[in-house]
Design a protein around this motif. Structure first.
Motif, short mmCIF file in Angstrom:
data_model
loop_
_atom_site.label_atom_id
_atom_site.label_comp_id
_atom_site.label_asym_id
_atom_site.label_seq_id
_atom_site.Cartn_x
_atom_site.Cartn_y
_atom_site.Cartn_z
N THR A 151 -39.19 54.97 -9.89
CA THR A 151 -40.32 55.64 -10.53
C THR A 151 -40.58 57.03 -9.96
N GLN A 152 -40.21 57.25 -8.69
CA GLN A 152 -40.49 58.56 -8.08
C GLN A 152 -39.29 59.50 -8.17
N ALA A 153 -38.10 58.94 -8.22
CA ALA A 153 -36.90 59.77 -8.33
C ALA A 153 -35.98 59.19 -9.40
N PRO A 154 -36.47 59.12 -10.65
CA PRO A 154 -35.67 58.49 -11.70
C PRO A 154 -34.38 59.28 -11.92
N ALA A 155 -33.28 58.54 -12.14
CA ALA A 155 -31.98 59.20 -12.24
C ALA A 155 -31.52 59.30 -13.69
N HIS A 156 -31.72 58.25 -14.47
CA HIS A 156 -31.23 58.26 -15.85
C HIS A 156 -32.13 59.14 -16.71
N PRO A 157 -31.54 59.99 -17.57
CA PRO A 157 -32.38 60.86 -18.41
C PRO A 157 -33.41 60.07 -19.23
N TYR A 158 -33.08 58.85 -19.60
CA TYR A 158 -34.06 58.04 -20.35
C TYR A 158 -35.26 57.68 -19.48
N THR A 159 -34.97 57.25 -18.24
CA THR A 159 -36.08 56.91 -17.34
C THR A 159 -36.93 58.15 -17.07
N GLN A 160 -36.27 59.30 -16.93
CA GLN A 160 -37.02 60.54 -16.70
C GLN A 160 -37.96 60.82 -17.86
N LEU A 161 -37.44 60.62 -19.09
CA LEU A 161 -38.29 60.84 -20.26
C LEU A 161 -39.46 59.86 -20.30
N LEU A 162 -39.17 58.61 -19.97
CA LEU A 162 -40.24 57.60 -19.95
C LEU A 162 -41.36 58.00 -19.01
N ILE A 163 -40.97 58.47 -17.84
CA ILE A 163 -41.97 58.80 -16.83
C ILE A 163 -42.72 60.08 -17.21
N ARG A 176 -49.68 53.15 -23.09
CA ARG A 176 -48.45 52.40 -23.24
C ARG A 176 -47.39 53.28 -23.89
N ILE A 177 -46.14 52.98 -23.55
CA ILE A 177 -45.06 53.76 -24.13
C ILE A 177 -44.91 53.37 -25.60
N SER A 178 -44.92 54.33 -26.45
CA SER A 178 -44.68 54.03 -27.86
C SER A 178 -43.50 54.88 -28.30
N PRO A 179 -42.86 54.52 -29.41
CA PRO A 179 -41.65 55.23 -29.79
C PRO A 179 -41.87 56.74 -29.92
N ASP A 180 -43.10 57.16 -30.22
CA ASP A 180 -43.29 58.60 -30.40
C ASP A 180 -43.59 59.35 -29.11
N THR A 181 -43.71 58.66 -27.98
CA THR A 181 -43.94 59.39 -26.74
C THR A 181 -42.61 59.89 -26.16
N VAL A 182 -41.52 59.25 -26.52
CA VAL A 182 -40.20 59.74 -26.12
C VAL A 182 -39.61 60.35 -27.38
N GLY A 183 -38.98 61.53 -27.25
CA GLY A 183 -38.46 62.20 -28.44
C GLY A 183 -37.49 61.32 -29.21
N GLY A 184 -37.57 61.36 -30.53
CA GLY A 184 -36.60 60.61 -31.35
C GLY A 184 -36.95 59.14 -31.45
N GLU A 185 -36.07 58.43 -32.14
CA GLU A 185 -36.30 57.01 -32.42
C GLU A 185 -35.27 56.19 -31.67
N PRO A 186 -35.62 54.97 -31.27
CA PRO A 186 -34.58 54.11 -30.71
C PRO A 186 -33.53 53.82 -31.78
N PRO A 187 -32.27 53.61 -31.37
CA PRO A 187 -31.20 53.46 -32.35
C PRO A 187 -31.23 52.11 -33.04
N SER A 188 -30.52 52.02 -34.13
CA SER A 188 -30.31 50.74 -34.79
C SER A 188 -29.48 49.85 -33.88
N LEU A 189 -29.86 48.61 -33.76
CA LEU A 189 -29.08 47.70 -32.92
C LEU A 189 -28.04 46.96 -33.74
N ILE A 190 -28.02 47.22 -35.05
CA ILE A 190 -26.99 46.62 -35.89
C ILE A 190 -25.72 47.46 -35.76
#
Ligand code: ATP
Ligand code: MG
Length: 326
Positions: free
Chosen positions: A244-256, A265-279
């Motif tokens: 949480t203090q030194a996040p390494a993955h760009p996704y974790t950095q965006l979350l923080i 709470r984290i919602s899809p619009d707080t991080v840029g873009g949409e989560p991908p299709s899992l299909i």
């Protein structure tokens, strides 16, 4: 560090999608790849947080580990022993040792039964006497027990209901608790009390706890270790302070960066873009279409877990760290 109690190795869970229209005439089989190659360990006396956006596969992981749903692939080991067969004595022993706590205590308790009924039944299923009831309620800080025993779920507050659900799980004498967003339905003012209770229980009973949450700030407060899920995969792991203090993955950095307010709470619009299709998830790293640091290979090859920085046990599944690791 605490002995490893439970190991999840390369777990996958795919949900088949029903074919419709013209598709039904083809042989094409499609599936929601909800969990794809997830590995982690739970240790005695430690809380491991699993953090991620809605739909990233957190609850699916918990349900498969709790044996409520069979995995598509991979292995679960309890004390080094693979758990495969459903039914039978080994399976029942597993279910006793690995208990789940759900988000909504109102839905997980039966409205027509009292606290006494729920807890006596849990104790009996696991061969314990009803005389253990007061102790069980005391463990979740509901005292005096007489005040609660004959209450129905609707006569309790949300926090008290969740404590009863926790007591029911403890009735089995478990070694592992899987807590799927255990406080997110509760009033903000009582969340901390329930998390503190879980932490006390972890210490008293030497439990291994998997704490599933949207809220990375609560992971820092409550969990010893943190795993970050993205689109069915774990993308980063390490001790909570480091992640949480030194996040390494760009996704974790965006979350923080996008969660400056611990109550939000984290919602899809707080991080840029949409989560991908899992299909039909993106090739390579599943985060690459949203990643500000994406390189050509990120869209081609899925990155392995690579060690990050100088904190032991801190890793990220990200090509940025390939140099550092070699
Ligand atoms: N029974 C099912 N059938 C088909 N798809 C499912 C099923 N259960 C879950 N999924 C899909 O799997 C993915 C992961 O869902 P899951 O509930 O595990 O996410 P989550 O991280 O717990 O999300 P949330 O934070 O909203 O609880 C989602 O795309 C979901 O739609
Ligand atoms: Mg969920």
């Amino acid at each position: 560090m605490g002995e490893v109690v439970l190991e999840v190795v390369e777990m996958t869970k795919h949900f088949p999608v029903r074919r419709r229209g013209r598709e039904a005439l083809t042989r094409l089989r499609r599936a929601v790849r909800a969990v794809d190659g997830v590995s982690f360990t739970l240790r005695r006396g430690r809380v491991t947080a699993m953090v991620g956006e809605s739909g990233s596969g957190k609850s699916t992981v918990a349900k498969v580990v709790a044996q409520l749903d069979p995995p598509t692939g991979g292995e679960i080991r309890l004390h080094g022993q693979s758990v495969r067969v459903r039914g039978g004595r080994a399976f029942r022993a597993y279910c006793r040792r690995v208990q789940m706590i759900f988000q909504d205590p109102f839905a997980s308790l039966n409205p027509v039964h009292t606290v006494r009924y729920h807890l006596t039944r849990a104790l009996r299923v696991h061969g314990r006497p009803a005389a253990d009831l007061p102790e069980l309620l005391a463990q979740v800080q509901l005292s005096p027990p007489e005040r609660y025993l004959d209450k129905f779920p609707h006569e309790l507050s949300g926090g008290q209901r969740q404590r009863v659900a926790i007591a029911r799980a403890l009735g089995a004498g478990p070694e592992v608790l899987l807590a799927d967003e255990p406080v997110s339905m509760l009033d903000v003012s009582i969340r901390l009390g329930v998390l503190n209770l879980l932490r006390d229980l972890k210490e008293q009973l030497d439990l291994a706890i998997l704490y599933i949450t949207h809220d990375i700030a609560s992971a820092r407060y409550f969990a010893d270790d943190t795993l970050v899920m993205y689109a069915g995969r774990v993308v980063e792991g390490g001790d909570s302070e480091t992640v949480t203090q030194a996040p390494a993955h760009p996704y974790t950095q965006l979350l923080i960066d996008s969660a400056p307010d611990p109550e939000r709470r984290i919602s899809p619009d707080t991080v840029g873009g949409e989560p991908p299709s899992l299909i039909d998830p993106p090739a390579g790293c599943r985060f690459h279409p949203r990643c500000p640091k994406a390189m050509a290979r990120c869209g081609e090859q899925a990155p392995p877990r690579l060690e990050v920085g100088d904190r032991p046990g801190h890793w990220a599944a990200c090509w940025l760290y390939e140099e550092a690791a070699s």
